[in-house]
Write a protein that holds these residues in place. Sequence first.
Motif, PDB file in Angstrom:
ATOM      1  N   ARG A   1      -1.805   0.026   8.373  1.00 34.85           N
ATOM      2  CA  ARG A   1      -1.500   1.025   7.510  1.00 34.85           C
ATOM      3  C   ARG A   1      -1.668   0.871   6.110  1.00 34.85           C
ATOM      4  NH1 ARG A   1       2.634   3.717   9.868  1.00 34.85           N
ATOM      5  NH2 ARG A   1       1.960   5.600   8.460  1.00 34.85           N
ATOM      6  N   VAL A   2      -2.550  -0.062   5.820  1.00 37.67           N
ATOM      7  CA  VAL A   2      -2.943  -0.408   4.516  1.00 37.67           C
ATOM      8  C   VAL A   2      -3.985   0.786   3.786  1.00 37.67           C
ATOM      9  CG1 VAL A   2      -4.250  -1.790   2.831  1.00 37.67           C
ATOM     10  CG2 VAL A   2      -2.981  -2.928   4.524  1.00 37.67           C
ATOM     11  N   GLU A   3      -4.626   1.391   4.451  1.00 37.84           N
ATOM     12  CA  GLU A   3      -5.407   2.386   3.991  1.00 37.84           C
ATOM     13  C   GLU A   3      -4.669   3.724   3.550  1.00 37.84           C
ATOM     14  OE1 GLU A   3      -9.547   5.126   4.924  1.00 37.84           O
ATOM     15  OE2 GLU A   3      -8.658   3.714   6.435  1.00 37.84           O
ATOM     16  N   TRP A   4      -3.752   3.877   4.570  1.00 41.77           N
ATOM     17  CA  TRP A   4      -2.954   4.955   4.318  1.00 41.77           C
ATOM     18  C   TRP A   4      -2.022   4.721   3.216  1.00 41.77           C
ATOM     19  CZ3 TRP A   4       2.583   5.307   4.661  1.00 41.77           C
ATOM     20  CH2 TRP A   4       3.302   6.344   4.600  1.00 41.77           C
ATOM     21  N   VAL A   5      -1.205   3.720   3.043  1.00 46.15           N
ATOM     22  CA  VAL A   5      -0.231   3.404   2.112  1.00 46.15           C
ATOM     23  C   VAL A   5      -0.974   3.331   0.511  1.00 46.15           C
ATOM     24  CG1 VAL A   5       1.339   1.674   0.851  1.00 46.15           C
ATOM     25  CG2 VAL A   5       1.276   1.865   3.415  1.00 46.15           C
ATOM     26  N   VAL A   6      -2.236   2.871   0.386  1.00 42.04           N
ATOM     27  CA  VAL A   6      -3.083   2.922  -0.816  1.00 42.04           C
ATOM     28  C   VAL A   6      -3.167   4.156  -1.445  1.00 42.04           C
ATOM     29  CG1 VAL A   6      -5.221   2.230  -1.816  1.00 42.04           C
ATOM     30  CG2 VAL A   6      -4.125   0.579  -0.503  1.00 42.04           C
ATOM     31  N   SER A   7      -3.559   4.952  -0.313  1.00 42.86           N
ATOM     32  CA  SER A   7      -4.020   6.499  -0.703  1.00 42.86           C
ATOM     33  C   SER A   7      -2.690   7.258  -0.944  1.00 42.86           C
ATOM     34  CB  SER A   7      -4.830   7.225   0.652  1.00 42.86           C
ATOM     35  OG  SER A   7      -4.915   8.462   0.522  1.00 42.86           O
ATOM     36  N   ASP A   8      -1.733   7.107  -0.140  1.00 47.14           N
ATOM     37  CA  ASP A   8      -0.683   7.932  -0.249  1.00 47.14           C
ATOM     38  C   ASP A   8       0.326   7.673  -1.379  1.00 47.14           C
ATOM     39  OD1 ASP A   8       0.558  10.273   1.187  1.00 47.14           O
ATOM     40  OD2 ASP A   8       2.125   8.950   1.451  1.00 47.14           O
ATOM     41  N   PHE A   9       0.276   6.246  -1.694  1.00 47.75           N
ATOM     42  CA  PHE A   9       1.218   5.870  -2.855  1.00 47.75           C
ATOM     43  C   PHE A   9       0.559   5.670  -4.104  1.00 47.75           C
ATOM     44  CE2 PHE A   9       3.883   5.155   0.857  1.00 47.75           C
ATOM     45  CZ  PHE A   9       5.137   5.373   0.460  1.00 47.75           C
ATOM     46  N   ASN A  10      -1.036   5.804  -4.015  1.00 50.08           N
ATOM     47  CA  ASN A  10      -1.793   5.839  -5.223  1.00 50.08           C
ATOM     48  C   ASN A  10      -1.647   4.296  -5.694  1.00 50.08           C
ATOM     49  OD1 ASN A  10      -3.625   6.382  -7.020  1.00 50.08           O
ATOM     50  ND2 ASN A  10      -2.191   6.866  -8.677  1.00 50.08           N
ATOM     51  N   VAL A  11      -1.859   3.234  -4.751  1.00 52.39           N
ATOM     52  CA  VAL A  11      -1.854   1.788  -5.149  1.00 52.39           C
ATOM     53  C   VAL A  11      -2.890   1.408  -6.023  1.00 52.39           C
ATOM     54  CG1 VAL A  11      -1.771  -0.330  -4.151  1.00 52.39           C
ATOM     55  CG2 VAL A  11      -0.217   1.432  -3.191  1.00 52.39           C
ATOM     56  N   THR A  12      -2.685   0.690  -6.964  1.00 47.95           N
ATOM     57  CA  THR A  12      -3.730   0.304  -7.737  1.00 47.95           C
ATOM     58  C   THR A  12      -4.091  -1.316  -7.897  1.00 47.95           C
ATOM     59  OG1 THR A  12      -2.234   0.014  -9.741  1.00 47.95           O
ATOM     60  CG2 THR A  12      -3.422   1.998  -9.520  1.00 47.95           C
ATOM     61  N   ASP A  13      -2.999  -1.974  -7.301  1.00 46.93           N
ATOM     62  CA  ASP A  13      -2.977  -3.223  -7.083  1.00 46.93           C
ATOM     63  C   ASP A  13      -2.376  -4.017  -6.054  1.00 46.93           C
ATOM     64  OD1 ASP A  13      -3.380  -4.480 -10.463  1.00 46.93           O
ATOM     65  OD2 ASP A  13      -2.495  -2.402  -9.951  1.00 46.93           O
ATOM     66  N   VAL A  14      -2.703  -5.218  -5.633  1.00 44.23           N
ATOM     67  CA  VAL A  14      -2.314  -5.994  -4.539  1.00 44.23           C
ATOM     68  C   VAL A  14      -2.074  -7.373  -4.890  1.00 44.23           C
ATOM     69  CG1 VAL A  14      -2.544  -6.870  -2.201  1.00 44.23           C
ATOM     70  CG2 VAL A  14      -3.442  -4.573  -2.825  1.00 44.23           C
ATOM     71  N   PHE A  15      -0.699  -7.624  -4.801  1.00 48.99           N
ATOM     72  CA  PHE A  15      -0.353  -9.156  -5.355  1.00 48.99           C
ATOM     73  C   PHE A  15      -0.225  -9.850  -4.058  1.00 48.99           C
ATOM     74  CE2 PHE A  15       2.264  -7.041  -9.148  1.00 48.99           C
ATOM     75  CZ  PHE A  15       0.927  -6.615  -9.548  1.00 48.99           C
ATOM     76  N   LEU A  16      -1.156 -11.081  -4.144  1.00 47.61           N
ATOM     77  CA  LEU A  16      -1.107 -12.145  -3.038  1.00 47.61           C
ATOM     78  C   LEU A  16       0.185 -13.008  -3.120  1.00 47.61           C
ATOM     79  CD1 LEU A  16      -4.929 -13.027  -2.541  1.00 47.61           C
ATOM     80  CD2 LEU A  16      -3.664 -10.873  -1.621  1.00 47.61           C
ATOM     81  N   ALA A  17       1.033 -13.027  -2.312  1.00 52.58           N
ATOM     82  CA  ALA A  17       2.179 -13.852  -2.122  1.00 52.58           C
ATOM     83  C   ALA A  17       2.057 -14.784  -1.105  1.00 52.58           C
ATOM     84  CB  ALA A  17       3.542 -13.132  -2.055  1.00 52.58           C
ATOM     85  N   ILE A  18       1.004 -15.452  -1.057  1.00 56.52           N
ATOM     86  CA  ILE A  18       0.664 -16.537  -0.096  1.00 56.52           C
ATOM     87  C   ILE A  18       0.255 -17.758  -0.660  1.00 56.52           C
ATOM     88  CG2 ILE A  18       0.167 -14.915   2.032  1.00 56.52           C
ATOM     89  CD1 ILE A  18      -2.633 -14.982   1.144  1.00 56.52           C
ATOM     90  N   PRO A  19       1.021 -18.532  -1.511  1.00 59.83           N
ATOM     91  CA  PRO A  19       0.727 -19.578  -2.156  1.00 59.83           C
ATOM     92  C   PRO A  19       0.294 -20.841  -1.486  1.00 59.83           C
ATOM     93  CG  PRO A  19       3.199 -19.482  -2.119  1.00 59.83           C
ATOM     94  CD  PRO A  19       2.476 -17.974  -1.585  1.00 59.83           C
TER      95      PRO A  19
END
Length: 633
Positions: free
Chosen positions: A198-216
């Motif tokens: 669902r990433v492509e849909w979420v990025v497009s629909d919510f106008n996502v500009t950044d992804v924060f990696l929370a996998i330390p």
Amino acid sequence: MIGWLLALPRLFKRLIVLSVDVCLCVLTVWLAFYLRLGEWVSLAGGPWIAAVASMLISIPLFVSFGLYREVFRHVGWSALASTAQACLIYAICFGTIFTAWSIPDVPRTIGLAQPVLLFVAVSAARLLAKYWLGGAYRHGLGRKQRRNVLIFGAGAAGRQLATALANSDQFRAVGYIDDDTSMHGSMLDGIRVWGRNRVEWVVSDFNVTDVFLAIPSASKRRRNEVVDFLQPFSVSIRTVPGLMDLAHGRVQVTDLRPLAIEDLLGRDPVSPHPLLLGRNITGKTVLVTGAGGSIGSELCRQAVQLEPVRLVLVDASEYALYSIHRELNALDGAQSAEIVPLIASVQNRELMRQVFEAWRPNTIYHAAAYKHVPLVEQNVCEGVLNNVSGTMICASAAEAAGVSDFVLISTDKAVRPTNVMGASKRLAEICLQALAERSSTRFSMVRFGNVLGSSGSVVPLFREQIASGGPITLTHQDITRYFMTIPEASQLVIQAGAMATGGEVFVLDMGNPVRILDLARRMVELSGMTVKDAENPDGDIEITFVGLRPGEKLYEELLIGDNPQPTMHPLIMKANEAFLPWHVLKGEVEAIEAFARAGNAEQVRTRLTSVVSGFTPDARMVDATYNRQRARA
């Protein structure tokens, strides 16, 4: 109204909250009497005694529990927990007076009902303040445009990050991405968890500009895989701090940083061998030349944590020496070691003799060198004097001072060199190999390739070029290099030197070579931009090719001979390298040094080809002073 309240001095804000709590004490006593008697009573006699007692008990308790130190628009569960604890103690005190002992004109049930009402009222007031001053403020004051972000990873790190983002006026978390299918579609604190599909849909629909990696805790391989997956979406990628910060619950929005190429290149760390790590350092005097450089400074950082008696820093650069000395004194392990900064050039024979004689180091890490290939090609004589003569001056002084171990920091460019820098480092290796045959000092060399982020390397250069809008300049589309992080290289140098018996050339396992064009593309993508080329003419950053520089090779090697021998460390090998005996080599080195001091760059290069096997210099002589003299002749 909100802006006016927020602009008040903190003392006034605390007085307002205290006044509200005083009013709540009176109001809840009055309400408790109504619930008990079924009618509103006047606040006189018994009711007034109960109200005064409520204020005298609750306010000091609330102060002691820090309820007036909270920033109310950021109130969270910890603040409510403190409120509950304070109200529990309040209930015990108030109930003891009015229920257990009893006061005339105050029904016993008041001692039980009023503390419950007070807890509800105080908690509700703080939650209302959080909503009013927090949510309304963020959405109404200033009307700042917040950037929509996705959090990759719905574990503990992701949830801590989402909590931090809730109070940010820069970013708004619109969802989690997680590979755990059992979490897909669920809500965590009002934020939905999505799967990768669902990433492509979420990025497009919510106008996502950044992804924060929370996998330390993710490996470099895992991080690369995630970045490859996110690359088509043209989002900027940032990462959270390490595991220690997460363990202490210190994830803040300000801790987020752009995902650097260093996070993706190299390997996952290999646990050091504890015996090797401390053998040449713990309880000893250690001296590092070139202590302010990229490798030298990291050697100092790691050495000071291994509890030497004394750490002597030698560098010709005043500022570099000042910087590393100041940094080391601020480290936790520095208190147990004497740290001595010395401004000195390794080419100063008498000064080096005095330094080594005065401080009597047990172990020397010789990291002082000129390593930038094009600059040494333009300054042949000074490059050779520093890299060869400086090494021999230090080696001779070490022998005279009875130093136990002398470790030379070498380079992969010493293998079949095509430039003066590599040839000078190989000659320094050969000299130490020859000296080791007749010396009580254990001379050894550690050879490795490029380190990420060192001065003069491509990574900082590309980063600057991307920040300025490009173009990125590459010498050749097929050029490759080995890369290793500075901490890993330094740790392996310390362990390799501890295995030396004298004369060894240790070679670090650098992993697989990296194509520099791929490196440049990845750095552009990590910045949330695209490469501008024939396939994507509307891209952001162009990559241009400027041609190989004098003395530069398309690829680097680590071994001259074949069949390297393994050691007790899986990432450290021992090379089988031929060298000349000292009685043959001595005259050649003296001749090269004499030509270098005379400024005869052409003769220096010629003599290097005769003594360094495999040295094939560029046909062009690019030494700046030499060419200027010829032009004026």
